[in-house]
Design a protein around this motif. Structure first.
Motif: not given
Length: 71
Positions: A55-71
Motif C-alpha cells: 500500500t505504501h508503494a501505491l501511496t508513493d506512486f500517487i504522491r510522485t504523480r501529483l508532484e509531477q503534475e504540480a511542477a
C-alpha cells in the motif's frame, strides 16, 4: 522488570494489494497496471506466481504523480 507487550515486538503488518485491487483504486485497466509494474513506476513484490503491491508503494506512486503534475 516486565517484558514489553507482544505487539511491540513485531513490526506492523504490511498491507499488500492484488493487481485487481490496484486496478479498482486507480480506475485503470489490467494492462495499464502491469505497464506501471513493468516500468517500475509502481513497486511490487512477487510471491510465488502472484504480484503484490504494498500500500505504501501505491501511496508513493500517487504522491510522485501529483508532484509531477504540480511542477
Amino acid at each position: 522488570m516486565t517484558s514489553p507487550p507482544l505487539a511491540t515486538l513485531h513490526a506492523p503488518a504490511l498491507d499488500l494489494l492484488t493487481v485487481p485491487q490496484v486496478m479498482a483504486r486507480l480506475q485503470l485497466g489490467r494492462s495499464a497496471v502491469y505497464d506501471l509494474l513493468r516500468t517500475q513506476q509502481l513497486a511490487s513484490i512477487t510471491l510465488g506466481r502472484s504480484r503484490r503491491i504494498p500500500t505504501h508503494a501505491l501511496t508513493d506512486f500517487i504522491r510522485t504523480r501529483l508532484e509531477q503534475e504540480a511542477a
